[in-house]
Design a protein around this motif. Sequence first.
Motif, PDB file in Angstrom:
ATOM      1  N   ARG A   1       0.835  -1.205   0.000  1.00 55.56           N
ATOM      2  CA  ARG A   1       0.000   0.000   0.000  1.00 55.56           C
ATOM      3  C   ARG A   1       0.872   1.259   0.000  1.00 55.56           C
ATOM      4  O   ARG A   1       2.009   1.219   0.471  1.00 55.56           O
ATOM      5  N   ARG A   2       0.308   2.387  -0.460  1.00 52.94           N
ATOM      6  CA  ARG A   2       1.023   3.655  -0.319  1.00 52.94           C
ATOM      7  C   ARG A   2       0.979   4.080   1.145  1.00 52.94           C
ATOM      8  O   ARG A   2      -0.090   4.063   1.762  1.00 52.94           O
ATOM      9  N   THR A   3       2.139   4.435   1.704  1.00 56.20           N
ATOM     10  CA  THR A   3       2.200   4.795   3.126  1.00 56.20           C
ATOM     11  C   THR A   3       2.278   6.309   3.305  1.00 56.20           C
ATOM     12  O   THR A   3       3.136   6.983   2.728  1.00 56.20           O
ATOM     13  N   ILE A   4       1.370   6.828   4.129  1.00 54.10           N
ATOM     14  CA  ILE A   4       1.326   8.271   4.395  1.00 54.10           C
ATOM     15  C   ILE A   4       1.402   8.453   5.908  1.00 54.10           C
ATOM     16  O   ILE A   4       0.703   7.767   6.657  1.00 54.10           O
ATOM     17  N   VAL A   5       2.265   9.365   6.358  1.00 48.58           N
ATOM     18  CA  VAL A   5       2.309   9.624   7.800  1.00 48.58           C
ATOM     19  C   VAL A   5       1.903  11.063   8.070  1.00 48.58           C
ATOM     20  O   VAL A   5       2.343  11.984   7.382  1.00 48.58           O
ATOM     21  N   VAL A   6       1.032  11.235   9.054  1.00 47.41           N
ATOM     22  CA  VAL A   6       0.595  12.566   9.465  1.00 47.41           C
ATOM     23  C   VAL A   6       1.186  12.781  10.857  1.00 47.41           C
ATOM     24  O   VAL A   6       0.814  12.105  11.811  1.00 47.41           O
ATOM     25  N   LEU A   7       2.151  13.695  10.935  1.00 43.09           N
ATOM     26  CA  LEU A   7       2.917  13.843  12.174  1.00 43.09           C
ATOM     27  C   LEU A   7       2.766  15.241  12.765  1.00 43.09           C
ATOM     28  O   LEU A   7       2.690  16.231  12.038  1.00 43.09           O
ATOM     29  N   GLY A   8       2.741  15.299  14.093  1.00 34.52           N
ATOM     30  CA  GLY A   8       2.733  16.577  14.799  1.00 34.52           C
ATOM     31  C   GLY A   8       3.773  16.547  15.904  1.00 34.52           C
ATOM     32  O   GLY A   8       4.554  15.592  16.016  1.00 34.52           O
ATOM     33  N   ALA A   9       3.734  17.557  16.733  1.00 37.29           N
ATOM     34  CA  ALA A   9       4.777  17.733  17.754  1.00 37.29           C
ATOM     35  C   ALA A   9       4.843  16.579  18.752  1.00 37.29           C
ATOM     36  O   ALA A   9       3.828  16.016  19.139  1.00 37.29           O
ATOM     37  N   MET A  10       6.079  16.252  19.143  1.00 35.48           N
ATOM     38  CA  MET A  10       6.305  15.364  20.282  1.00 35.48           C
ATOM     39  C   MET A  10       6.773  16.295  21.402  1.00 35.48           C
ATOM     40  O   MET A  10       7.819  16.937  21.282  1.00 35.48           O
ATOM     41  N   LEU A  11       5.990  16.366  22.466  1.00 34.03           N
ATOM     42  CA  LEU A  11       6.287  17.366  23.494  1.00 34.03           C
ATOM     43  C   LEU A  11       7.125  16.790  24.625  1.00 34.03           C
ATOM     44  O   LEU A  11       7.289  15.589  24.753  1.00 34.03           O
ATOM     45  N   GLY A  12       7.684  17.680  25.430  1.00 35.59           N
ATOM     46  CA  GLY A  12       8.401  17.262  26.643  1.00 35.59           C
ATOM     47  C   GLY A  12       9.814  16.788  26.412  1.00 35.59           C
ATOM     48  O   GLY A  12      10.362  16.045  27.216  1.00 35.59           O
ATOM     49  N   LEU A  13      10.443  17.228  25.307  1.00 35.07           N
ATOM     50  CA  LEU A  13      11.780  16.700  24.996  1.00 35.07           C
ATOM     51  C   LEU A  13      12.918  17.619  25.420  1.00 35.07           C
ATOM     52  O   LEU A  13      14.086  17.278  25.256  1.00 35.07           O
ATOM     53  N   GLY A  14      12.593  18.801  25.928  1.00 26.52           N
ATOM     54  CA  GLY A  14      13.643  19.707  26.389  1.00 26.52           C
ATOM     55  C   GLY A  14      14.627  20.034  25.278  1.00 26.52           C
ATOM     56  O   GLY A  14      14.229  20.292  24.132  1.00 26.52           O
ATOM     57  N   ASP A  15      15.911  19.988  25.601  1.00 25.44           N
ATOM     58  CA  ASP A  15      16.960  20.353  24.641  1.00 25.44           C
ATOM     59  C   ASP A  15      17.020  19.397  23.453  1.00 25.44           C
ATOM     60  O   ASP A  15      17.588  19.720  22.413  1.00 25.44           O
ATOM     61  N   GLU A  16      16.457  18.200  23.617  1.00 20.98           N
ATOM     62  CA  GLU A  16      16.532  17.205  22.543  1.00 20.98           C
ATOM     63  C   GLU A  16      15.469  17.446  21.471  1.00 20.98           C
ATOM     64  O   GLU A  16      15.428  16.724  20.466  1.00 20.98           O
TER      65      GLU A  16
END
Length: 465
Positions: free
Chosen positions: A356-371
């Motif tokens: 299948r065609r793969t589509i990713v819908v991504l948003g922020a990953m929070l709480g990572l500080g300096d990383e």
Amino acid sequence: MREITLRELADVVGGAVHDGADDIVVKAPAFVDSRKAQAGGLFVALPGERVDGHDYVAAAISGGAAAVLAQRPVGAPAVVVEDGVDALGRLSAHLVARGGSMTVLGITGSAGKTTTKDLSAHLLSTRGATVATPGNFNNEIGLPLTVSLATEDTRFLVLEMGARAIGHIKYLTEIAPPSIGVVTNIGTAHLGEFGGYEATTQGKGELVEALPPTGLAVLNADDERVRSMRARTRADVVLFGLSQEADIRASVVTVDERGHAHFTLHTPEGSAPVSLQLIGEHQVANALAAAAVARHVGLDTEELAAGLGTATPASGGRLEITERPDGIVIVNDAYNANPHSTRAALRALIAMANGRRTIVVLGAMLGLGDEAEPEHRAMGALTAELGVDLVITVGGLKGSEEAGWIADGAEAAGMTVHRTANNVDARILLDSLLAPGDIVLFKASQPAGLQPLAEQLAGQAETVH
Ligand SMILES: Nc1ncnc2c1ncn2[C@@H]1O[C@H](COP(=O)(O)OP(=O)(O)OP(=O)(O)O)[C@@H](O)[C@H]1O
Ligand SMILES: [Mg+2]
């Protein structure tokens, strides 16, 4: 809840009985949401940021509550204390101490706590009455409420223990002392809140420090930081993982086109094939941890393998798969995200793609500080490495920068990226772009708000917000 009179409750929590007789008996669990009132239960009125539980006492009483735990007199039978959360903790410790032969299991780690909790409860319930944390109730309020669900019949109490700072797990182990402790892994979740890997390891390791010499620490052999915790416990140690050193081990791991992992389970007593119904290769580690726990209470290798194979997803929103009538497959993992779990989700998507065609819908990953910046860029780059077909980022065009970093990382690695400002724009784009046969993954931290978008695309919700 084991029965307790208001007088006893007042003594246990260091409070005073108001507006009611000492011998009123609480017999049902404690609860904080007056809409979920339990007949004979204890309504815990806590002052919240937006609403004050004390305003809902009438509703709780008319819903059947026997009494209230409150921070001021409320005109209904109550035990009044200075600090409701502290009182809940004291009540929890009392209930566990009264539990006698009940085995308490604590589970912590960066990712996989809820899943390992659900799997452990599933296996343990074949041996005796089991109470487990509902959903994700893993903090200083949710944990004591879970403890209050236990009754005289409860043999196993399975508790998810979450932490945002050093000392949190220690506190939870004081109000519900476990004899078995599982640490799933130390990843980037809550890294910013803790302030780095070292502090995260320090904080999560408080669980094994609390175990008695007769207890059992279940540690991840494949995670150096977790394995090192063996030096911090007096309990026996069982290692789980893929590495040869693991006592409870998996080999020949495969993932089928439905995303289900298959593997051979090895214990010191033997081997057996396991077919999971949970989605994603990362579930193998969670299954091994649960197997280590259940073996300790007497399940043999065959029983472990069979039990793991019958477990279905218990707490929703984690890699939830919906196949739409038009053939588009929606994979909703937008319940929460950190780099560890996002990598696992992307790999699961690729395993399920099957052409299948793969589509990713991504948003922020929070709480990572300096990383935060390097981790978001790395996530973008990983989409290219894994061979994802299309990346859509949501948010960050005007406000926060996280989604932009993912997009930059993906573009730098040669991906085609669509940047959208919010769910509404993402919805319009997806409607024009999706074609039968596509498989679409939604992944972001909860506050990034992709869950309603994923639910709407899957046909479970009406409007996008
Ligand atoms: N062992 C694992 N390794 C890596 N990722 C995992 C693992 N187990 C689960 N995940 C990922 O993490 C997500 C959250 O899983 P789960 O709810 O079990 O974790 P949790 O530790 O309870 O999270 P929270 O901190 O939000 O309570 C899942 O959707 C999955 O993508
Ligand atoms: Mg959880």
